[in-house]
Enzyme design. Structure first.
Site, PDB file in Angstrom:
ATOM      1  N   HIS A 198       0.854  -1.188   0.000  1.00  0.00           N
ATOM      2  CA  HIS A 198       0.000   0.000   0.000  1.00  0.00           C
ATOM      3  C   HIS A 198       0.889   1.235   0.000  1.00  0.00           C
ATOM      4  O   HIS A 198       2.088   1.154   0.267  1.00  0.00           O
ATOM      5  CB  HIS A 198      -0.883   0.027   1.256  1.00  0.00           C
ATOM      6  N   ASP A 200       0.883   5.177   1.860  1.00  0.00           N
ATOM      7  CA  ASP A 200       0.185   5.880   2.931  1.00  0.00           C
ATOM      8  C   ASP A 200      -0.455   7.124   2.324  1.00  0.00           C
ATOM      9  O   ASP A 200       0.076   7.699   1.379  1.00  0.00           O
ATOM     10  CB  ASP A 200       1.175   6.269   4.042  1.00  0.00           C
ATOM     11  N   HIS A 255       4.780   0.082  -0.190  1.00  0.00           N
ATOM     12  CA  HIS A 255       5.521  -0.718   0.798  1.00  0.00           C
ATOM     13  C   HIS A 255       4.623  -1.778   1.421  1.00  0.00           C
ATOM     14  O   HIS A 255       3.404  -1.704   1.328  1.00  0.00           O
ATOM     15  CB  HIS A 255       6.145   0.190   1.868  1.00  0.00           C
ATOM     16  N   ARG A 265       7.478  -9.187  15.475  1.00  0.00           N
ATOM     17  CA  ARG A 265       7.883  -7.857  15.017  1.00  0.00           C
ATOM     18  C   ARG A 265       6.855  -6.816  15.453  1.00  0.00           C
ATOM     19  O   ARG A 265       5.661  -7.083  15.447  1.00  0.00           O
ATOM     20  CB  ARG A 265       8.004  -7.868  13.491  1.00  0.00           C
TER      21      ARG A 265
HETATM   22  C1  LIG Z   1      -4.837   8.693   9.100  1.00  0.00           C
HETATM   23  C2  LIG Z   1      -4.951   7.486   8.598  1.00  0.00           C
HETATM   24  C3  LIG Z   1      -4.019   6.904   7.611  1.00  0.00           C
HETATM   25  C4  LIG Z   1      -4.442   5.451   7.541  1.00  0.00           C
HETATM   26  C5  LIG Z   1      -5.928   5.577   7.732  1.00  0.00           C
HETATM   27  C6  LIG Z   1      -6.006   6.516   8.937  1.00  0.00           C
HETATM   28  C7  LIG Z   1      -5.620   5.762  10.218  1.00  0.00           C
HETATM   29  C8  LIG Z   1      -4.721   4.559   9.954  1.00  0.00           C
HETATM   30  C9  LIG Z   1      -3.796   4.676   8.728  1.00  0.00           C
HETATM   31  C10 LIG Z   1      -3.419   3.299   8.143  1.00  0.00           C
HETATM   32  C11 LIG Z   1      -2.238   2.599   8.838  1.00  0.00           C
HETATM   33  C12 LIG Z   1      -1.943   1.266   8.126  1.00  0.00           C
HETATM   34  C13 LIG Z   1      -1.922   1.394   6.590  1.00  0.00           C
HETATM   35  C14 LIG Z   1      -3.127   2.218   6.097  1.00  0.00           C
HETATM   36  C15 LIG Z   1      -3.175   2.232   4.562  1.00  0.00           C
HETATM   37  C16 LIG Z   1      -4.390   1.726   6.786  1.00  0.00           C
HETATM   38  O1  LIG Z   1      -5.167   0.873   6.398  1.00  0.00           O
HETATM   39  O2  LIG Z   1      -4.542   2.398   7.999  1.00  0.00           O
HETATM   40  C17 LIG Z   1      -3.040   3.612   6.698  1.00  0.00           C
HETATM   41  C18 LIG Z   1      -4.080   4.653   6.274  1.00  0.00           C
HETATM   42  C19 LIG Z   1      -3.615   5.529   5.100  1.00  0.00           C
HETATM   43  O3  LIG Z   1      -2.487   6.001   5.093  1.00  0.00           O
HETATM   44  O4  LIG Z   1      -4.419   5.678   4.194  1.00  0.00           O
HETATM   45  O1  LIG Z   2       5.275  -2.456   9.850  1.00  0.00           O
HETATM   46  C1  LIG Z   2       5.799  -1.825   8.936  1.00  0.00           C
HETATM   47  O2  LIG Z   2       7.010  -1.853   8.723  1.00  0.00           O
HETATM   48  C2  LIG Z   2       4.952  -1.017   7.975  1.00  0.00           C
HETATM   49  C3  LIG Z   2       3.784  -0.341   8.641  1.00  0.00           C
HETATM   50  C4  LIG Z   2       3.018   0.513   7.696  1.00  0.00           C
HETATM   51  O3  LIG Z   2       3.272   0.538   6.514  1.00  0.00           O
HETATM   52  C5  LIG Z   2       1.909   1.354   8.198  1.00  0.00           C
HETATM   53  O4  LIG Z   2       1.553   1.264   9.394  1.00  0.00           O
HETATM   54  O5  LIG Z   2       1.381   2.133   7.381  1.00  0.00           O
HETATM   55 FE   LIG Z   3       2.278   2.210   5.498  1.00  0.00          FE
END
Ligand SMILES: C=C1C[C@]23C[C@H]1CC[C@H]2[C@@]12CCC[C@@](C)(C(=O)O1)[C@H]2[C@@H]3C(=O)O
Ligand SMILES: O=C(O)CCC(=O)C(=O)O
Ligand SMILES: [Fe+2]
Length: 340
Positions: A198, A200, A255, A265
């Site tokens: 994905h 961010d 990533h 981890r």
């Molecule tokens: C402020 C954010 C950014 C979110 C949504 C919300 C809270 C959690 C973040 C994440 C964290 C894990 C990957 C991701 C892709 C997910 O599923 O939740 C992220 C997402 C984004 O970067 O779009």
């Molecule tokens: O665990 C990791 O190294 C990646 C975590 C991540 O990509 C995320 O929380 O958006």
């Molecule tokens: Fe991420």
């Protein structure tokens, strides 16, 4: 459009499985978690020909180095960042304490289907047919209510350490989320996925990982490169909003996280963005006749809504030029390659 980050998913509920497996007690990978073989699973004797740049923030040339890394990689590691290691270790140990709780206890702080904060699977799991080998806890604003559910007798330690030391208030001019990720040991790591590929949606994400490797980034759309943890170093990656702000110059890197057979981890991601209702558009000083704006203005709240709906195609939904230009943008190309 909702103005607050905590409300962005109201209109986009996701219903992920609510039964959690007790990862630690599973001896064989269940079919529900079996993915196609992970290509480029890091082997012990493999070293990467190209490694993610490591930048000393005290280096007089740091600004240029950061700019180059954002253009070539969309990710870099930083040393001399000024964040005390003790703070990171405190948050790590609170995360460990949280994930060690019994499943039914953790589910008391479950993230609601239309909410942003709480315990559960990453939202992106909704886009994949298989479940990921991980659990997460997302914090936006104060985690005090969730902490009260998790540790009714003694919730102060957790929320004080996290709130007072790690999260900026929205009124201070930014919005942010803190994501704790836990990847338990996995009986068949090559057929499991910790966190699927994905980008961010942030401006920048700052990531701390414990001593177990697992983070991989896609380089030039073709190679997965591991980012092994180095003590005292933080990983910084460009998110979709910075890609938009830089009019496509900085790559929002694709990533993922792979898992390990025997090691647990843990990672902490600080997802940093602008105030959630401020419009983000390509910077005017980057625009001229040769470089027309590539993206529509968009707020973070609105973008998160698009991400919830379109996942890795969200960026192409805010592109100004038609699909004929898609291949100018390396990242769009990457995105297509990893689709199921
Ligand atoms: C402020 C954010 C950014 C979110 C949504 C919300 C809270 C959690 C973040 C994440 C964290 C894990 C990957 C991701 C892709 C997910 O599923 O939740 C992220 C997402 C984004 O970067 O779009
Ligand atoms: O665990 C990791 O190294 C990646 C975590 C991540 O990509 C995320 O929380 O958006
Ligand atoms: Fe991420």
């Amino acid at each position: 459009m909702p103005a607050r980050l905590s409300e962005v998913f109201r209109a986009h509920p996701v219903h992920l499985h609510d039964t959690n497996i007790e990862f630690e007690s599973v001896r064989e990978l269940p079919d529900s978690h079996a993915w196609p073989l992970v290509i480029d699973y890091p082997s012990e004797d493999m070293y990467d020909i190209e490694a993610v740049p490591i930048i000393d923030l005290m280096d007089p040339n740091a600004t240029n180095l950061v700019g180059n890394a954002c253009e070539r990689w969309g990710v870099f590691q930083v040393t001399n960042h000024g964040i005390p290691i003790g703070l990171l270790e405190d948050v790590e140990s609170e995360g460990r304490r949280l994930f060690q709780l019994p499943a039914q206890q953790k589910l008391k702080a479950a993230r609601p289907p239309n909410g942003i904060s709480g315990y559960g699977r990453a939202r992106i799991n909704a886009f994949f047919p298989k479940l990921m080998w991980s659990e997460g806890f997302t914090i936006v604003g104060s985690p005090v209510e969730d902490a009260r559910q998790l540790w009714p007798q003694e919730y102060n330690t957790f929320w004080k350490r996290i709130k007072e030391r790690s999260l900026k208030n929205e009124s201070e001019g930014a919005s942010a989320a803190l994501q704790l990720n836990s990847y338990p040991p996995c009986p068949e790591p090559k057929r499991a996925m910790g966190l699927a590929a994905h980008t961010d949606s942030t401006l920048l994400t700052v990531l701390y990982q414990n001593s177990t490797s697992g983070l991989q980034v896609l380089k030039d759309g073709v190679r997965w490169v591991s980012v092994p943890p180095r003590s005292g170093t933080l990983v910084v990656n460009v998110g979709d909003l910075l890609h938009i702000l830089s009019n496509g110059r900085f790559l929002s890197v694709l990533h993922r996280a792979v898992v390990h057979r025997t090691r647990h981890r843990l990672s902490l991601a600080y997802l940093y963005g602008p105030p959630s209702n401020i419009q983000i558009a390509p910077l005017s000083k980057l625009i001229d006749q040769k470089h027309p704006p590539l993206y529509h203005p968009v707020t973070w709240s609105e973008y998160l809504g698009r991400k919830a709906k379109h996942f890795n195609k969200a960026l192409s939904t805010v592109r100004l030029c038609g699909p004929q230009n898609v291949f100018i943008d390396m990242n769009d190309q990457n995105r297509m390659k990893v689709e199921w």
